[in-house]
Every structure is written in structure tokens, then in C-alpha cells.
Design an enzyme around this catalytic site. Structure first.
Site, PDB file in Angstrom:
ATOM      1  N   ARG A 149      -4.357   6.794  69.867  1.00 40.45           N
ATOM      2  CA  ARG A 149      -3.764   8.084  69.508  1.00 40.45           C
ATOM      3  C   ARG A 149      -3.397   8.054  68.038  1.00 40.45           C
ATOM      4  NH1 ARG A 149       1.329   7.013  72.923  1.00 40.45           N
ATOM      5  NH2 ARG A 149       0.739   4.980  72.107  1.00 40.45           N
ATOM      6  N   ASN A 210      -9.969  12.248  77.886  1.00 39.00           N
ATOM      7  CA  ASN A 210      -9.553  13.336  76.995  1.00 39.00           C
ATOM      8  C   ASN A 210      -9.574  14.688  77.712  1.00 39.00           C
ATOM      9  OD1 ASN A 210      -8.945  11.690  74.890  1.00 39.00           O
ATOM     10  ND2 ASN A 210     -10.599  12.347  73.538  1.00 39.00           N
ATOM     11  N   PHE A 251       2.647  14.701  78.424  1.00 32.82           N
ATOM     12  CA  PHE A 251       1.575  15.688  78.232  1.00 32.82           C
ATOM     13  C   PHE A 251       1.795  16.970  79.017  1.00 32.82           C
ATOM     14  CE2 PHE A 251      -1.911  14.521  75.356  1.00 32.82           C
ATOM     15  CZ  PHE A 251      -1.283  13.439  74.786  1.00 32.82           C
ATOM     16  N   ALA A 254       4.708  22.164  76.804  1.00 39.01           N
ATOM     17  CA  ALA A 254       4.124  23.492  76.564  1.00 39.01           C
ATOM     18  C   ALA A 254       4.427  23.915  75.130  1.00 39.01           C
ATOM     19  CB  ALA A 254       4.722  24.500  77.543  1.00 39.01           C
ATOM     20  N   CYS A 262     -10.119  15.404  68.147  1.00 38.08           N
ATOM     21  CA  CYS A 262     -10.686  14.830  69.381  1.00 38.08           C
ATOM     22  C   CYS A 262     -10.693  15.798  70.564  1.00 38.08           C
ATOM     23  CB  CYS A 262      -9.929  13.570  69.756  1.00 38.08           C
ATOM     24  SG  CYS A 262      -9.969  12.353  68.443  1.00 38.08           S
ATOM     25  N   ARG A 332      -7.176  18.606  61.103  1.00 43.34           N
ATOM     26  CA  ARG A 332      -8.393  19.087  61.766  1.00 43.34           C
ATOM     27  C   ARG A 332      -8.013  19.909  62.991  1.00 43.34           C
ATOM     28  NH1 ARG A 332     -11.607  13.686  62.755  1.00 43.34           N
ATOM     29  NH2 ARG A 332      -9.475  12.921  62.884  1.00 43.34           N
TER      30      ARG A 332
END
Ligand code: UGA
Length: 436
Positions: A149, A210, A251, A254, A262, A332
Site C-alpha cells: 500500500r 484489489n 475499508f 465512506a 491501482c 493519480r
């Protein structure tokens, strides 16, 4: 061992330095002269906690070097290939140009018994097409996906939570796996799971991990959408479902969703590959995951418009954050920067700050105004929009202090990272994502 690392981007530069830090002799090779010049001076070409230290140590030890000359791969026992696989210009599939070029330039330098370890994130089936060329040179291909990560890349490389080696069946594959165990000896000695698979499984482990993470984020963001029409609070919902160990709280943050180099491109490339394989329907949900994710950026913009009474035109908006996530200077596909650009497009006067990412953000979006100092960014703002949850904003920014700087009292918390009660108590109109 003597190792070469082809591709010195995020993955490769960290991998090269980390491998030197555990005692290997490593040469990092890249075609980008500027990157190699910086690395050769011992300078990290991007911000990554801990990288500068292991880079300096590696250079000082004489075990780490960087070059643009592929001849330097000669004599390495293992050649890692960690070049980029960006999204194609036209379409969602992965662009394998750099992978193919790297293998083409490496192959003439391979010797009998060498190992080539593919680390790039590739569409399933790629290793099988590359393997014969490697075998023709007397070497063996293993697929060794990377799960680091950004922000934790050094730690994740030296002490990963699992290692995966996709190998050919039989003795050749077993030998290749053993050599990789030797490369990663400190982690293996610690008992890190080392999972040996075929090529396709190894490639799929990477993209499915992912895809799962992206799905988890979009799941909670979908719940945020429902919370928004029902008055529920998605952060409490996440806490409550997260206590179920089968679900887990991580994860389930929100907010304005995932970005970076990625997750977005990987789920698109996966869906495109599944389509090619005639199994598009199996991962059709990834298109929904992508769509939910993009809608959250729209939602953040809507909240700012609402907070400013229906229009942002001519309003000064302080945007806190440009990086796609904290502890990184990577912009990115940054949701933070995207929100800033959209607000700018609606006629707002945008001032962006970020502890690390301003230079990269300015290169990508020179039309925005960037200010290094957080308080200067906030000065006279009509609204404050927090879009990357750096500690500088989340923990170290008291609403009472911000009140002394801004004109307006509207705060949009794109990462649900601020203390809503404290901001309200200080007289602010607070908008969270999926929160009343
Ligand atoms: C991701 C994976 O987490 C790594 O395991 C993988 O190796 C890497 O991609 C890769 O393929 O190279 P990374 O892109 O560094 O790592 O970032 P993440 O920590 O996964 O975060 C991705 C995005 O999701 C960020 O924009 C972050 O703000 C967002 N996010 C994360 C949320 O919106 N909510 C969350 O709860 C967590």
C-alpha cells in the site's frame, strides 16, 4: 543474492531499496533517466515514509545501485519486473507495452538457471504468454504479485502479510519457488504465509484482492447513498457491521471514494479481461463498483453547492488535500483533486493545500491555486472542503481556530474524518458523506 529490479516506479524503487535493506545486492534499472539520476543520488523520486532512509542506507552500503543500462542485469540470480500497466488510452484494458518491452530487453541478458519474477499487475493469462520466451533463454518465470500500500510500502515490502509465487508445474517450478523463499528469507523465517500457485491463480490473486477492496469501499458508499435519503449515519452503520469479524471495519470508510494508481485501473482492466474471456457477467458488479465510486465525487460537489446556497460561482473554497490518500504525494486519479477541479469548473475560486502533493497536483492541474500553508489556504474562504484525511486536518485543526480565518462557516467533510459535533458546536454547518 544478486538481484535486478526492472522498472523503478513506485513498486520497483521501493522493492529495490527494500531488498538491499535485507542484505541483497540490487541493481535497479529504468529507462527514465531523471528517475535513475535521482535514485543514484540517493533521493527518493516520490514521497513514501521510510523510503529515503533505506535508499540512503542501501547506497552507502554499496549494495544498491541504479542505472538505465539493461546490461547491468547480467549476473543477477533473480530479475524482478515491476513496470507499470496503466489503463489503455482508449478503453479500460491494461496497457502491456511496458511489460512487453521490459521482457524483450531483459531476455538477451538471461543465463541458464536465472529466475524472472513478474511483479507488475497484469491481466490473467499474461505470464503464460511470457513464460516460453523466458524458458527459451534457459531461465524460469515466476509470477510474484505485490500487495504493498502506498504510505506503507516499505513496511509492506519487507514484512508482507503474505507472499504469492505462481510457478510452472514440476521441478522447475519448485526450484523457482525455493529461490524466491531465499530472496524473502527474513519474512519466510517469521512464518509469513508463502503460497505457491500456478500462473493464472497468482495473477488473479492480485486483481481479485484489489477488486475486493474496491467493492468493500463501494459497498459502504452505496450504504452512504441510502443513508442520505433516510437520515441514517453511515459511519455508525460501518462501526456496527464492522464488529462482525466476518465483515471487519477496515475499508468501510465512506467518503469520496477510492482513487490512486491501482484500484480504479485494476478493476477496469479486470472487467475488460473477463469480457475477453467470455465471462464478463462474472464481474459485471465491478462496473457498478466503479459507478458508485464516481458518484461520490459528484455528491461531494453537490454538498458544497448546497452549503453555499445553490451556487459556488465566485465563492472562495479552501480544499484541504490533493493526494489520493494521506501519507502519499500521489495524485493519480485522486478523488480529492477531482472534486477541486469540478468546483473550479463551476466558477469557484479554489485554493488547494496538501502537506506533500502540491507539486504533483500543480503539474497535473496548473489551473488551480496551490498554497503550502494550511491557514493561508483557509483565510477568507467561504467554505472548507476536506478531501484527504491527513492528520493536519483531521486531528490538528480545531474548528474554533478555523473560525478565526474563514469568512464562511460551511465545512464539507469528504472523508468523514472531522469531529462533526465539535464543528457544529463551534457554529459551523457541517456536511459529511452519508451522515445527517
Ligand atoms: C491498493 C491496495 O490496498 C494494495 O494492497 C495494492 O497492493 C495496491 O493498491 C496496488 O495494487 O499496488 P493503494 O492504492 O496504495 O493500495 O491505496 P489504498 O490504501 O488501497 O486506498 C485506495 C483508495 O481507497 C484511496 O483513495 C483511499 O482514500 C480509498 N479508501 C480506502 C476509501 O475511500 N475508504 C476506505 O475505507 C479505504
Amino acid at each position: 543474492m544478486r538481484l535486478s529490479v526492472i522498472g523503478c516506479g513506485y513498486l520497483g524503487a521501493v522493492h529495490a531499496a527494500a531488498m538491499a535493506s535485507i542484505g541483497h545486492h540490487v541493481v535497479g534499472i529504468d529507462i527514465d533517466q531523471r528517475k535513475i539520476d535521482a535514485l543514484s543520488r540517493g533521493e527518493a523520486p516520490f514521497f513514501e515514509p521510510g523510503l529515503q532512509e533505506i535508499l540512503s542506507e542501501g547506497m552507502a552500503s554499496g549494495r544498491l545501485e541504479f542505472t538505465t543500462d539493461i546490461d547491468a542485469a547480467d549476473g543477477s540470480a533473480v530479475h524482478f519486473v515491476g513496470v507499470g500497466t496503466p489503463q489503455q488510452q482508449s478503453g479500460h484494458a491494461a496497457d502491456l507495452t511496458y511489460v512487453n518491452e521490459a521482457f524483450a530487453s531483459l531476455t538477451p541478458h538471461l543465463r541458464e538457471g536465472d529466475i524472472v519474477a513478474g511483479k507488475s499487475t497484469v491481466p490473467v493469462g499474461t505470464a503464460a504468454t511470457l513464460a516460453p520466451k523466458v524458458s527459451d533463454a534457459g531461465a524460469t518465470l515466476v509470477w510474484n504479485p505485490e500487495f504493498l500500500r502506498e504510505g506503507w510500502a516499505v513496511q509492506d515490502t519487507i514484512d508482507p502479510d503474505r507472499l504469492v509465487a505462481g510457478v510452472l508445474e514440476g521441478a522447475e517450478g519448485e526450484r523457482a519457488a525455493d529461490i524466491l523463499r531465499e530472496v524473502y528469507a527474513p519474512a519466510v523465517a517469521k512464518g509469513t504465509p508463502f503460497i505457491v500457485t500456478d500462473y493464472a491463480t497468482a495473477e488473479l490473486v492480485k486483481v481479485s484482492a484489489n477488486a475486493f477492496l474496491a467493492t468493500k469501499i463501494s459497498f459502504i458508499n452505496a450504504m452512504a447513498e441510502i443513508a442520505e435519503v433516510t437520515g441514517a449515519d453511515v459511519t455508525l452503520l460501518a462501526d456496527a457491521i464492522g464488529h462482525d469479524v466476518r465483515i471487519g471495519r477496515r475499508f468501510l470508510g465512506a467518503g469520496i471514494g477510492f482513487g490512486g494508481g491501482c484500484l480504479p485501473k485494476d478493476i477496469r482492466a479486470f472487467a475488460a479481461r473477463a469480457e475477453e474471456l467470455g465471462r464478463g457477467e462474472s464481474v459485471n458488479f465491478l462496473r457498478e463498483v466503479d459507478a458508485i465510486n464516481m458518484r461520490r465525487r459528484d455528491r461531494a460537489v453537490e454538498l458544497v453547492i448546497e452549503g453555499l446556497g445553490g451556487s459556488v460561482f465566485g465563492k472562495k473554497i479552501a480544499v484541504l488535500g490533493a493526494a489520493f490518500k494521506p501519507h502519499s504525494d500521489d495524485v493519480r486519479d485522486s478523488p480529492a483533486l477531482d472534486v477541486a477541479v469540478r468546483l473550479n469548473g463551476l466558477g469557484a475560486e479554489i485554493v488547494v493545500t496538501d502537506p506533500r502533493a502540491i507539486d504533483n497536483a500543480r503539474r497535473l492541474h496548473p489551473q488551480l491555486t496551490y498554497v503550502a500553508d494550511r491557514d493561508e489556504t483557509l483565510r477568507d474562504a467561504d467554505a472548507v472542503v476536506m478531501v484527504t484525511e491527513w492528520d493536519e486536518y483531521r486531528r490538528e485543526m480545531a474548528p474554533e481556530h478555523v473560525s478565526t480565518l474563514t469568512d464562511g462557516r460551511v465545512v464539507v467533510d469528504g472523508r468523514n474524518g472531522l469531529d462533526a459535533a465539535a464543528w457544529r458546536a463551534a457554529g459551523w454547518t457541517y456536511y459529511g458523506m452519508g451522515r445527517p
